[in-house]
Design a protein around this motif. Structure first.
Motif, short mmCIF file in Angstrom:
data_model
loop_
_atom_site.label_atom_id
_atom_site.label_comp_id
_atom_site.label_asym_id
_atom_site.label_seq_id
_atom_site.Cartn_x
_atom_site.Cartn_y
_atom_site.Cartn_z
N SER A 223 -28.59 -28.77 -13.29
CA SER A 223 -29.46 -29.66 -12.53
C SER A 223 -28.94 -29.93 -11.12
O SER A 223 -29.72 -30.23 -10.21
CB SER A 223 -29.63 -30.99 -13.27
OG SER A 223 -28.39 -31.65 -13.39
N LYS A 224 -27.64 -29.81 -10.91
CA LYS A 224 -27.06 -30.06 -9.59
C LYS A 224 -26.48 -28.79 -8.96
O LYS A 224 -26.67 -28.52 -7.78
CB LYS A 224 -25.95 -31.11 -9.69
CG LYS A 224 -26.44 -32.49 -10.11
CD LYS A 224 -25.28 -33.47 -10.18
CE LYS A 224 -25.76 -34.86 -10.62
NZ LYS A 224 -24.63 -35.82 -10.71
N ASP A 225 -25.76 -28.00 -9.79
CA ASP A 225 -24.98 -26.90 -9.23
C ASP A 225 -25.83 -25.73 -8.75
O ASP A 225 -25.45 -25.03 -7.80
CB ASP A 225 -23.95 -26.40 -10.25
CG ASP A 225 -22.81 -27.37 -10.43
OD1 ASP A 225 -22.76 -28.34 -9.66
OD2 ASP A 225 -21.97 -27.17 -11.33
N LYS A 228 -26.98 -26.50 -5.28
CA LYS A 228 -25.84 -26.40 -4.37
C LYS A 228 -25.51 -24.94 -4.07
O LYS A 228 -25.23 -24.57 -2.92
CB LYS A 228 -24.62 -27.10 -4.98
CG LYS A 228 -24.73 -28.61 -4.98
CD LYS A 228 -23.67 -29.26 -5.85
CE LYS A 228 -22.28 -29.02 -5.36
NZ LYS A 228 -21.27 -29.74 -6.18
N TYR A 397 -33.14 -27.73 -14.89
CA TYR A 397 -33.10 -27.80 -13.43
C TYR A 397 -34.52 -27.85 -12.87
O TYR A 397 -35.40 -27.13 -13.33
CB TYR A 397 -32.37 -26.58 -12.86
CG TYR A 397 -32.63 -26.39 -11.38
CD1 TYR A 397 -32.02 -27.23 -10.47
CD2 TYR A 397 -33.52 -25.43 -10.93
CE1 TYR A 397 -32.28 -27.10 -9.11
CE2 TYR A 397 -33.78 -25.29 -9.58
CZ TYR A 397 -33.16 -26.12 -8.67
OH TYR A 397 -33.42 -25.99 -7.34
#
Length: 464
Positions: A223-225, A228, A397
């Motif tokens: 969900s974050k990486d 990024k 994600y």
């Protein structure tokens, strides 16, 4: 998997030094920087992040575009997506023998004499190179995958090396490099017909990141990486595009770009780099050898890999059984016959209407920029379909959580891609214009004919 590992994987899979050359050539040298920034901000970032959501939603489907369409729309549209992905590789395959021959010429002669070759002679030699690659592809030589991987990494290293060494060159070579005028007029392109009809070159350059979608669910925190990693990749590619263009501007006058830049530009660049650092022809020979190996390996893989992707997951309701015949090496031999016919025509026909090698190379790049992005359209179709059925396909994600906003971004990228493909068709040369129109039209018609042939074949068998 960490976000930075994904970023480096995606970067090497999407970017190449040739993209800098093509942008510099088509957008007037340093004026290419603004178009690059536009394509990254308005197209590439949402495109890459949409791919992540699709990969997360269909983690058990292998991450392929056809499987996304199969899950969201249905089998028939999945066939068209798979067909599009395969057929747009035909101009790409037809371009590779030229790249192989140009690289070989620079390895042997270290000069641009290839540009003076008769186009028909060149294309006949390229046809021979293609036949050799087809024979090797039919034998399923697995070592070529490793060779392509190593050569591709070497090409990536040399691209970065070029930028680093060129940035330092003024301190070493002095007046041999060009002092850049940093005023606004140096970097401001003309927003004319040529600007928009060349946009397909940029879309073509940044496409293909859907290949990394299967890795979204292998990350520590999807969900974050993933976001990024994709943003890091975009920053890396942006830096390479901008610094690469600046480096080219320190070598080549933006107001007097060589007419054969698309043919020999990369070799000129490494040749000049060698003279700056007093190592003679070392850099240009090293680059030519690396490119020769990479282009030939990619040629063979491009004959086989997209065909495997099409037929391994294809439904016999849409493709005639004739094409599913394999040899002892697992290659689809009758599929290779179709590749031989299509690519053979794409290699030979242009030689009768395009008068110079440099013009031919430029046309090949532009027709690829028209055809190859057609496969990206299906990514955005799949994303729009996914957002419409968001409750049915939960994901770890999200690019955007809102259904309406997601549909907007999918439609936005679809329209940019379609407009770039249509705009890229335009050419002042009537022969090239006819080829640019005929090539995608014939590809689409072939895709429509296949299910008809398959249905007749199946009906005939059922009657028996």
């Amino acid at each position: 998997m960490n976000w930075y590992t994904l970023a480096f994987m995606a970067f090497t899979g999407v970017w190449g030094f040739g993209n800098v050359i093509n942008g510099f050539s088509e957008y007037g040298g340093l004026k290419a920087i603004l178009p690059w920034l536009i394509i990254f901000a308005l197209y590439f970032v949402p495109y890459a992040l949409m791919v992540g959501e699709l990969g997360s939603a269909f983690k058990d489907a292998g991450g392929g575009v056809s499987s996304w369409i199969q899950s969201t729309i249905g089998a028939r549209m999945a066939y068209y997506a798979g067909w599009t992905y395969w057929i747009v590789h035909m101009p790409y395959i037809s371009q590779k023998p030229n790249s192989v021959l140009i690289a070989l010429s620079w390895v042997v002669f270290q000069d641009s004499r290839i540009s003076e070759m008769n186009t028909l002679t060149m294309q006949l030699i390229c046809f021979g190179i293609f036949i050799l690659a087809l024979v090797l592809a039919r034998r399923g030589i697995s070592i070529l995958k490793k060779l392509a991987s190593v050569a591709g990494m070497a090409m990536f290293v040399m691209s970065i090396l070029y930028i680093v060494l060129m940035m330092a060159a003024p301190a070493i070579a002095g007046d041999q490099t060009i002092a850049i005028d940093w005023s606004l007029k140096t970097f401001m392109p003309k927003f004319d017909v040529a600007f928009f009809t060349s946009f397909s070159i940029l879309v073509f350059s940044v496409g293909g990141c859907e290949k990394i979608s299967p890795y979204v669910n292998k990350m520590k925190d999807p969900s974050k990486d993933f976001a990024k990693g994709m943003i890091a990749m975009t920053v890396m590619i942006s830096i390479c595009a901008i610094l690469g263009t600046v480096a080219m501007g320190m070598m080549f006058d933006s107001n007097n770009i060589p007419g054969d830049l698309m043919t020999n530009g990369a070799y000129y660049a490494f040749e000049k780099l060698g003279s700056y650092y007093h190592v003679g022809k070392f850099f240009v020979i090293l680059y030519a050898l690396t490119n020769l190996t990479c282009q030939f390996a990619v040629l063979i893989m491009s004959i086989d890999a997209p065909l495997l992707m099409l037929l391994d997951s294809a439904d016999e309701e849409y493709i005639p059984k004739f094409f599913f015949k394999r040899n002892q090496y697992g290659a689809y031999v009758n599929g290779h016959i179709l590749v031989f016919i299509i690519v053979g025509l794409l290699i030979i026909i242009p030689a009768f209407g395009i008068g110079s090698v440099d013009q031919l190379v430029r046309w090949l790049i532009r027709v690829n920029a028209v055809c190859m992005p057609l496969r990206y359209l299906w990514v955005f179709v799949a994303y729009i379909a996914l957002k419409k059925q968001a409750d049915k396909f939960p994901t770890e994600y999200h690019f955007v959580k809102g259904k309406g906003l997601g549909i907007f971004f999918g439609g936005w990228c679809f329209l940019i891609t379609a407009a770039a493909c249509i705009g890229g068709i335009y050419s002042e040369n009537p022969f090239e214009l006819i080829l640019n129109i005929a090539t995608p039209v014939v590809f689409i018609l072939l895709g429509l004919i296949m299910p008809v042939v398959a249905r007749k074949e199946n009906n005939r068998e059922n009657l028996q």
